[in-house]
Design a protein around this motif. Structure first.
Motif, short mmCIF file in Angstrom:
data_model
loop_
_atom_site.label_atom_id
_atom_site.label_comp_id
_atom_site.label_asym_id
_atom_site.label_seq_id
_atom_site.Cartn_x
_atom_site.Cartn_y
_atom_site.Cartn_z
N ARG A 503 -4.46 7.35 -10.93
CA ARG A 503 -4.14 6.08 -10.46
C ARG A 503 -2.69 6.19 -11.84
O ARG A 503 -2.21 5.22 -11.35
CB ARG A 503 -5.20 5.17 -10.86
N SER A 504 -3.30 6.38 -12.59
CA SER A 504 -2.64 6.33 -13.98
C SER A 504 -1.69 6.91 -13.67
O SER A 504 0.12 6.28 -14.56
CB SER A 504 -2.61 6.73 -15.27
N ARG A 505 -1.14 7.48 -12.93
CA ARG A 505 0.19 8.75 -12.69
C ARG A 505 0.84 7.88 -12.25
O ARG A 505 2.43 7.69 -12.25
CB ARG A 505 -0.48 10.24 -12.71
N ILE A 506 0.71 7.68 -10.75
CA ILE A 506 1.29 6.63 -9.49
C ILE A 506 1.06 5.72 -9.14
O ILE A 506 2.29 5.34 -8.04
CB ILE A 506 1.24 7.96 -8.31
N ASP A 507 0.30 5.39 -9.58
CA ASP A 507 0.18 3.47 -9.90
C ASP A 507 -0.82 3.58 -8.91
O ASP A 507 -0.21 2.62 -7.53
CB ASP A 507 0.37 2.73 -10.18
N ARG A 508 -1.11 4.21 -7.42
CA ARG A 508 -1.12 4.22 -5.62
C ARG A 508 -3.32 4.57 -5.77
O ARG A 508 -3.20 5.61 -6.41
CB ARG A 508 -0.44 4.96 -5.21
N SER A 509 -3.51 3.69 -4.61
CA SER A 509 -4.88 4.63 -4.77
C SER A 509 -5.11 5.43 -3.68
O SER A 509 -4.30 5.45 -3.01
CB SER A 509 -5.79 3.33 -4.08
N PRO A 510 -5.96 6.27 -3.37
CA PRO A 510 -5.91 7.26 -2.41
C PRO A 510 -6.36 6.95 -1.52
O PRO A 510 -6.98 5.87 -1.15
CB PRO A 510 -7.59 8.26 -3.52
N PRO A 511 -6.09 7.23 -0.07
CA PRO A 511 -6.16 6.70 0.83
C PRO A 511 -7.70 6.18 1.56
O PRO A 511 -8.38 7.31 0.85
CB PRO A 511 -5.27 7.65 2.50
N GLY A 512 -7.76 4.92 1.55
CA GLY A 512 -9.34 4.32 1.88
C GLY A 512 -10.11 5.06 3.54
O GLY A 512 -10.54 4.25 3.60
N SER A 513 -8.79 5.14 4.39
CA SER A 513 -8.69 4.78 5.51
C SER A 513 -7.59 5.64 6.10
O SER A 513 -6.95 6.00 5.36
CB SER A 513 -8.88 3.09 6.25
N GLY A 514 -8.19 6.10 8.02
CA GLY A 514 -7.29 7.47 8.21
C GLY A 514 -8.29 7.13 9.70
O GLY A 514 -9.75 6.65 9.51
N THR A 515 -7.80 8.21 9.85
CA THR A 515 -8.95 8.97 11.25
C THR A 515 -9.82 9.88 10.65
O THR A 515 -10.67 10.76 11.11
CB THR A 515 -7.61 9.25 12.42
N THR A 516 -9.25 10.71 9.59
CA THR A 516 -10.38 12.36 9.60
C THR A 516 -10.57 11.72 8.11
O THR A 516 -9.01 12.13 7.16
CB THR A 516 -9.02 13.35 9.86
N GLN A 517 -11.67 11.35 8.02
CA GLN A 517 -12.52 11.33 6.45
C GLN A 517 -12.42 13.70 5.61
O GLN A 517 -12.80 14.14 5.94
CB GLN A 517 -13.58 11.35 5.94
N ILE A 518 -11.78 13.29 4.76
CA ILE A 518 -12.43 14.34 3.65
C ILE A 518 -13.23 14.05 3.32
O ILE A 518 -13.65 13.64 2.21
CB ILE A 518 -11.02 15.10 2.38
N PRO A 519 -14.27 15.39 3.66
CA PRO A 519 -15.49 15.03 2.75
C PRO A 519 -16.17 15.39 1.51
O PRO A 519 -15.68 15.98 0.54
CB PRO A 519 -16.79 15.66 4.12
#
Length: 524
Positions: A503-519
């Motif tokens: 976040r401090s590098r790109i100020d974007r959150s990792p995706p928290g919703s979608g169709t395939t969760q990376i466990p």
């Protein structure tokens, strides 16, 4: 290279999982049973010089664990470089590569489990002022920010707020995350600094506040601007000597008095004397016995002036004070916007204001209702007054909702919220709309005052935003605590922040919703 392969170990995040899983295993050893045994050994053998080599060796191992964290980060960056290269792109910076990685995750419908985070502001019990403190846990896109689990203390020195957070912990330390280390001086905003014109509704003509446009409502009937209190001072009995003193008890119960005023004063002399009282710096005095005192920029319905009569001569000279126009309790200070219900009207007014995407704005204001007022007031950003509210880039409405029935009727309370334009917004000018989305009952009213619209400050890179606004009460020595909570349950979220400073590098959150969760299990 695929982003993720569910049935193989060849995907980018499969490889990162094994890499960072090693780091997590080392952390577990450095903070788990190995550390417990080392502490027990140190307690038992600390007095024996021959034991120091063993203790020193373990300390060296612990330090090596920290060094391993840095090596793991280096390997992760190498993997990221390979991922970018295999896409046929040129690796320029880590930041650019992370931006590309995030876009690919979103495009592929991949997402991660998220941690539960929150921010709570608690004023100190002994606070005397009514400063408003607002925080937001979303960035300029409307996405969740990174939050260090810590306590952040705000202390006022009377002119600004000093921010002090918990000390940071090295990312190579097994106990990471610690505190944010935030430490800076935060300016206190007043309504004069609001991006809105006439934010205090002090200037008005025929119940139309300057800078605002009434879209639905009738000036003087359902839309009003309150008037400040007026009192009249009359000197009778034709005094020929002596003096008098005016007294005033402010809304906090503090008693003040003027310097002695001569037996034949002018309006300007009375005005000068009254303006020497704290809280009455803006009063005006007009007329020639009787004198009219207009209590500009004071809270609504205030105490009547008193007089200490030391006049002499004439015929029983007296100083008489009467209230000729009571102040309106719905006014927080000076004039205020007063929305009066008729049971059906969705009163609406607005102001065009120039804002920019890529920034977080806060609105901090004051509100109060009459005894049985109900309904709902919304403050929204719209492209035009008839449009629906704008959403930020994450789909959150730019709307602050005020439940009228939750407002107090015996004092003013703060209303706060945050706004963000969508990242692709063009034009710069939007409408700040105030609307009674649910009508106010007939004869009941709501007062709004000092709408401070300002750009927020960031507590730390990649973290929350904050803004403060002062009221009329002195706030020197006041303090607040921001309790920042993060249960760190999202293992990938935590790991990406730690090793790659996502976040401090790109100020974007990792995706928290979608169709395939990376466990998260890839990290075990």
């Amino acid at each position: 290279m695929d982003l993720y392969t569910p049935s193989a170990d060849s995907g980018f995040f499969n490889l990162l999982g094994k890499l960072f899983g090693l780091g997590r295993a080392v952390d577990a050893a450095r903070t788990g049973s190995v550390l417990t045994k080392r502490n027990a050994l140190e307690a038992a053998l600390d007095l024996f010089p021959e034991a120091q080599n063993a203790l020193s060796a373990h300390s060296t191992w612990d330090s090596a664990g920290s060094n391993l964290e840095g090596q793991l980060t280096g390997v992760a960056v190498a993997l990221l470089r390979r991922y970018i290269s295999e896409k046929g792109l040129v690796f320029r910076t880590i930041n650019d590569a992370l931006e590309t990685l995030r876009r690919d995750l979103v495009a592929g419908g991949y997402y991660f489990a998220s941690s539960t985070k929150s921010l709570t502001v608690t004023p100190a019990t002994g606070n005397t002022g009514d400063v408003l403190v607002a925080v937001s846990d979303r960035n300029t896109y409307g996405e969740p920010v990174w939050i260090y689990p810590e306590s952040i203390v705000l202390r006022s020195d009377g002119s600004a707020i000093n921010v002090s957070a918990e000390a940071p912990v090295s990312r190579g330390d097994a106990s990471w995350p610690g505190g944010s280390g935030a430490y800076f001086r935060l300016p206190v905003n007043t309504f004069q600094q609001s991006l809105l014109r006439n934010a205090g509704f002090e200037v008005a003509s025929a119940n139309i506040p300057d800078g605002w446009t009434i879209h639905t409502g009738t000036p003087g009937t359902t839309v009003l601007v309150t008037e400040p209190e007026e009192q009249q001072i009359t000197i009778s009995g034709n005094p020929t000597g002596g003096y008098f003193v005016l007294t005033w008890t402010d809304p906090l119960g503090r008693i003040f008095q003027t310097e002695p005023i001569g037996y034949a004063p002018t309006a300007s002399e009375i005005q000068s004397a009254l303006q020497g009282i704290r809280g009455l710096e803006a009063v005006t005095v007009t007329g020639t016995n009787p004198f009219t005192v207009t209590f500009e920029k004071t809270p609504g319905d205030i105490n009547q002036l008193g007089a200490i009569n030391k006049l002499t001569g004439g015929t029983s000279p007296q100083v008489t004070i009467t209230t000729t126009r009571p102040g309106d309790v719905l006014s927080y200070r000076g004039r205020a916007l007063k929305l009066v219900g008729n049971g059906s009207e969705q009163t609406t007014l607005y102001q065009m204001v120039r804002l920019q995407p890529g920034r977080v704005y806060f609105l901090l204001g004051r509100a109060r209702r009459t005894a049985t007022a109900s309904g709902e007031i919304r403050l929204e950003l719209r492209r035009a007054v008839n449009d629906t509210p704008l959403s930020d880039s994450a789909g959150n409405l730019n709307r602050i909702t005020v439940s009228v029935s939750s407002l107090p009727s015996n004092q003013h309370t703060g209303i706060t919220g945050s706004f963000r334009l969508p990242a692709d917004f063009e034009g710069g000018t939007v409408a700040l709309v105030i609307t009674a989305s649910t009508p106010i009952p007939n004869g009941q009213a709501v007062g709004l005052d000092e709408l401070v619209l300002v750009e927020g400050s960031r507590l730390y890179p990649g973290g929350p935003y904050i803004a403060v606004a002062t009221g009329w009460k002195p706030f020197s020595g006041d303090s607040w605590t921001i309790t920042a909570s993060n249960n760190l349950a999202g293992k990938w979220e935590l790991t990406l922040e730690r090793f790659l400073q996502w976040r401090s590098r790109i100020d974007r959150s990792p995706p928290g919703s979608g169709t395939t969760q990376i466990p998260d299990s890839l990290l075990d």
